[in-house]
Every structure is written in structure tokens, then in C-alpha cells.
Write an enzyme that holds these catalytic residues in place. Structure first.
Site, short mmCIF file in Angstrom:
data_model
loop_
_atom_site.label_atom_id
_atom_site.label_comp_id
_atom_site.label_asym_id
_atom_site.label_seq_id
_atom_site.Cartn_x
_atom_site.Cartn_y
_atom_site.Cartn_z
N GLY A 11 8.93 7.88 5.96
CA GLY A 11 8.75 7.73 4.48
C GLY A 11 7.82 9.11 4.16
O GLY A 11 6.97 9.39 5.00
N ARG A 72 16.14 8.57 7.78
CA ARG A 72 16.07 7.66 8.82
C ARG A 72 17.25 7.95 9.73
O ARG A 72 18.34 8.64 9.20
CB ARG A 72 16.62 6.07 8.37
CG ARG A 72 15.54 5.74 7.53
CD ARG A 72 14.23 5.78 7.85
NE ARG A 72 13.18 5.13 6.70
CZ ARG A 72 11.85 4.87 6.87
NH1 ARG A 72 11.35 5.23 8.04
NH2 ARG A 72 11.14 4.53 5.77
N ASP A 103 4.38 5.16 12.78
CA ASP A 103 4.85 4.85 14.05
C ASP A 103 6.28 5.04 14.45
O ASP A 103 6.28 5.25 15.61
CB ASP A 103 4.23 3.36 14.13
CG ASP A 103 4.81 2.21 13.09
OD1 ASP A 103 5.64 3.07 12.03
OD2 ASP A 103 4.45 1.17 13.01
N THR A 125 1.22 9.07 6.66
CA THR A 125 1.88 7.91 6.12
C THR A 125 0.89 7.47 5.11
O THR A 125 -0.26 7.44 5.12
CB THR A 125 2.37 6.73 6.99
OG1 THR A 125 2.46 5.60 6.20
CG2 THR A 125 0.94 6.39 8.00
N ASP A 127 0.48 4.51 4.04
CA ASP A 127 0.15 3.03 4.33
C ASP A 127 -1.20 3.11 5.09
O ASP A 127 -1.98 2.15 5.12
CB ASP A 127 1.10 2.27 5.28
CG ASP A 127 2.50 2.48 4.40
OD1 ASP A 127 2.44 2.13 3.28
OD2 ASP A 127 3.50 2.34 5.22
N ASP A 129 -1.72 2.92 8.16
CA ASP A 129 -1.73 1.85 9.46
C ASP A 129 -1.62 2.68 10.50
O ASP A 129 -1.35 1.81 11.73
CB ASP A 129 -0.63 1.13 9.13
CG ASP A 129 0.80 1.66 9.04
OD1 ASP A 129 0.80 2.86 9.04
OD2 ASP A 129 1.61 1.16 9.11
N ARG A 162 -5.39 -10.27 -20.89
CA ARG A 162 -4.59 -10.74 -20.08
C ARG A 162 -4.76 -10.72 -18.72
O ARG A 162 -5.55 -9.82 -18.35
CB ARG A 162 -2.98 -9.94 -20.35
CG ARG A 162 -2.31 -10.42 -21.76
CD ARG A 162 -1.30 -9.87 -21.89
NE ARG A 162 -0.54 -10.16 -23.08
CZ ARG A 162 0.41 -9.25 -23.77
NH1 ARG A 162 0.67 -8.17 -23.47
NH2 ARG A 162 1.03 -9.96 -24.79
N ARG A 171 3.41 -1.74 3.36
CA ARG A 171 4.25 -2.26 4.46
C ARG A 171 3.34 -3.61 4.80
O ARG A 171 3.11 -4.64 4.18
CB ARG A 171 4.42 -1.45 5.64
CG ARG A 171 5.48 -0.49 5.37
CD ARG A 171 6.26 0.10 6.53
NE ARG A 171 5.21 0.56 7.61
CZ ARG A 171 5.17 1.20 8.86
NH1 ARG A 171 6.48 1.10 9.24
NH2 ARG A 171 4.54 1.31 9.53
N ARG A 243 0.75 -10.68 -16.36
CA ARG A 243 1.73 -9.69 -16.50
C ARG A 243 1.83 -9.00 -15.02
O ARG A 243 0.76 -8.99 -14.56
CB ARG A 243 1.60 -8.48 -17.54
CG ARG A 243 1.66 -8.99 -18.96
CD ARG A 243 3.09 -9.17 -19.41
NE ARG A 243 3.20 -9.40 -20.59
CZ ARG A 243 3.13 -10.96 -21.22
NH1 ARG A 243 3.02 -11.96 -20.45
NH2 ARG A 243 3.45 -11.06 -22.59
#
Length: 319
Positions: A11, A72, A103, A125, A127, A129, A162, A171, A243
Site C-alpha cells: 500500500g 501486488r 511486512d 505503511t 497502519d 504495525d 447525533r 488492517r 450515522r
């Protein structure tokens, strides 16, 4: 080492271009040549190489995404695919590689190292992670994108009284949700690392309204639950108008933050230093403000834990 390659894989993340720029210009300071490999490992197999110099990476430090592009590549996971890549590297005289990604990208970097190509991984990344680094390239920018979105949602949430459920990426990790939740003052943060109870969440929302709160913001990491499922359950149990917003790939785009540009520049420069000394099979990260070099093999077998101190603080402050 006189000629190296660089690719971005997996990504995309804001700051990848800044990392490539750093690799190219640091290499130039050592009279090393750099080839960019387009479309990640697919480019290695298809020999999609382009010579990069200091001029060709000008005016990219502020651009999001990756100008080398990414894709990929299942074929590279095979022995045949890896041998094709190795043959192409040998044909171009490329002696070492820099791989920027997560990774999955590092699995490819390990494969190259095992084939005799010294390879350095740079964590990129949103993420966040990847272990053995406090931050991966792109995380800070994505985090600020989420916070900006929550700020705007809060305005309309207050106007209409709301509850809003906002699903973020990550992920199987909850780092984006946790840090964005703390920074934006979310009432509830749901992450995959920590089990949650819907009755407790709904009770907290109801108690908040009883105390005079005009809205509730619930941030959900995609690995924890579906934002739409959480929204439906809240509406069923509380009766409140709810929402749901899924931010999706919006979080990957945009101009990289100053932090991500600086981080990418530091990691890219260090990667070249390591290759210059013929060091490979490593990842370079940033821990407590210092550059840290770690074996790539350790990256894949070590989980990155959620910062529980941050999580507990967010819980207290959201009362």
C-alpha cells in the site's frame, strides 16, 4: 557498492517519495548510482527499471503516494519469479536494494537477501504495525487526515445531536484508531487488540447524553468491527440517530506531513549508509528519536503492541 536499486511496495503511504529522494541524493554523495524499480516486485520481474539522479527526484518531497508506483505481485513469491528478478538485477549491475513498504514488502526483501542481494527495508505503511520503529512513514499524515475529518464530522454531529461512527483503516492493528481517537476527543475507541462490549458502549453513550452531551463520536478500527454493524447495534440499543462514515483510502492520500518527510529522509539516508558498507537483511527504524537497525527476520516474528498507556489515557479523557 556502486549501483543500488529502490522500490516501493504494498500500500502507498505519504512520504514514500521523500524516502526515495533521500536514497537517491544520499547515494549521489557517495558516487553511487540508483535505479528506481517501478511497480514494486512486479517491476523487478519485468525489468521495469529507470535511472534516477538528483534532478529526477526534485520537487517530489511534498507529493503523496509514490511516483515509482506500486503493485501486488504473486509471482515474486515463487522461486521462479525470484530468479527472474535476480537475473534482471544482475543484468543492470545492481548490487543492493532498498525496499520501502510494510511486512509483505519485507518478506520480499528477505527473499532478495537470501539470494545474495544485500537489502535494506524502510517501514512505509499508514497502519504503523511494523515493530522496532516508533513510527512508519505515512502514519503521521494519515493520522492528521483522520483527525481533520473527525473535526468536520463533530460540527455536524453537534448541530443535529447525533451519534457518529467513523471507521478507519489499519488492517489488524488499532494504531490509527487509538491515536486519532485521543487526538480528536472521541468518546469511544474500538481496536482489534482489545475486546469490547456493546452494552457498555451504549451505556456510555446514554450517560453522556444525560449529562448534556450533544453528540458522540465512536472511532472503529477496520480490524475490530464493521462501522456499519456498530452503527446499527447502537441505533437498536439506544434509539439514537446514528450515522456511519467509512474514511477508506482517503487516509492514504495527501501531502505528507513535515514529520513524515523528515522521518523518510532520515530512514532513506541511513539505508544508503548501510548498503555502502555492504550491510543487508536489515530494517532501519526510529526508536526514541534514534535510528535503530534490526534484522528483517525479527520484524516478521515480532508483533507491535498497542500502547496501553495511550489507550487508558484516552478512556479517562473521554468521560
Amino acid at each position: 557498492m556502486k549501483r543500488i536499486g529502490v522500490l516501493t511496495s504494498g500500500g502507498d503511504a505519504p512520504g514514500m517519495n521523500a524516502a526515495v529522494r533521500a536514497v537517491v541524493r544520499k547515494a549521489a554523495s557517495y558516487d553511487m548510482e540508483v535505479y528506481g524499480i517501478k511497480k514494486g516486485y512486479m517491476g523487478l520481474i519485468n525489468s521495469d527499471f529507470v535511472r534516477l539522479d538528483s534532478s529526477s527526484v526534485g520537487d517530489i518531497i511534498h507529493r503523496g503516494g509514490t511516483f515509482l508506483r506500486t503493485a501486488r505481485c504473486e509471482e515474486f513469491k515463487t522461486e521462479e519469479g525470484q530468479l527472474k528478478a535476480l537475473k534482471n538485477l544482475e543484468a543492470f549491475g545492481i548490487e543492493g536494494m532498498v525496499v520501502i513498504g510494510g511486512d509483505g514488502s519485507f518478506r520480499g526483501a528477505i527473499a532478495l537477501s537470501r539470494k545474495g542481494v544485500p537489502t535494506i527495508g524502510i517501514p512505509g505503511t499508514i497502519d504503523n504495525d511494523i515493530p522496532f520503529t516508533d513510527y512508519a512513514i505515512g502514519f503521521d499524515t494519515a493520522l492528521n487526515t483522520v483527525v481533520e475529518a473527525v473535526n468536520k464530522v463533530r460540527d455536524t454531529a453537534t448541530s443535529h445531536e447525533r451519534t457518529f461512527v467513523i471507521e478507519v483503516m489499519g488492517r489488524e492493528a488499532g494504531h490509527i484508531a487509538l491515536y486519532a481517537g485521543l487526538a480528536s476527543g472521541a468518546e469511544t475507541i474500538l481496536v482489534p487488540e482489545i475486546p469490547f462490549n456493546m452494552d457498555d458502549i451504549c451505556k456510555k453513550i446514554i450517560n453522556g447524553y444525560k449529562r448534556g452531551k450533544l453528540h458522540s463520536i465512536i472511532i472503529v478500527a477496520e480490524g475490530a468491527a464493521s462501522g456499519f454493524d456498530i452503527g446499527n447495534k447502537i441505533k437498536e440499543k439506544t434509539g439514537f440517530e446514528t450515522r456511519v462514515i467509512v474514511l477508506g483510502h482517503l487516509q492514504r492520500g495527501g501531502t505528507p506531513s513535515a514529520f513524515d518527510r523528515i522521518l523518510a529522509s532520515q530512514l532513506g539516508g541511513k539505508a544508503v549508509e548501510l548498503l555502502k558498507d555492504n550491510i543487508g537483511d536489515k530494517m532501519v527504524g526510529l526508536v526514541n528519536g534514534e535510528l535503530l537497525v534490526t534484522d528483517l527476520e525479527k520484524i516478521l516474528v515480532t508483533p507491535k503492541p498497542l500502547d496501553m498507556n495511550i489507550y487508558k489515557l484516552a478512556e479517562i479523557l473521554s468521560m
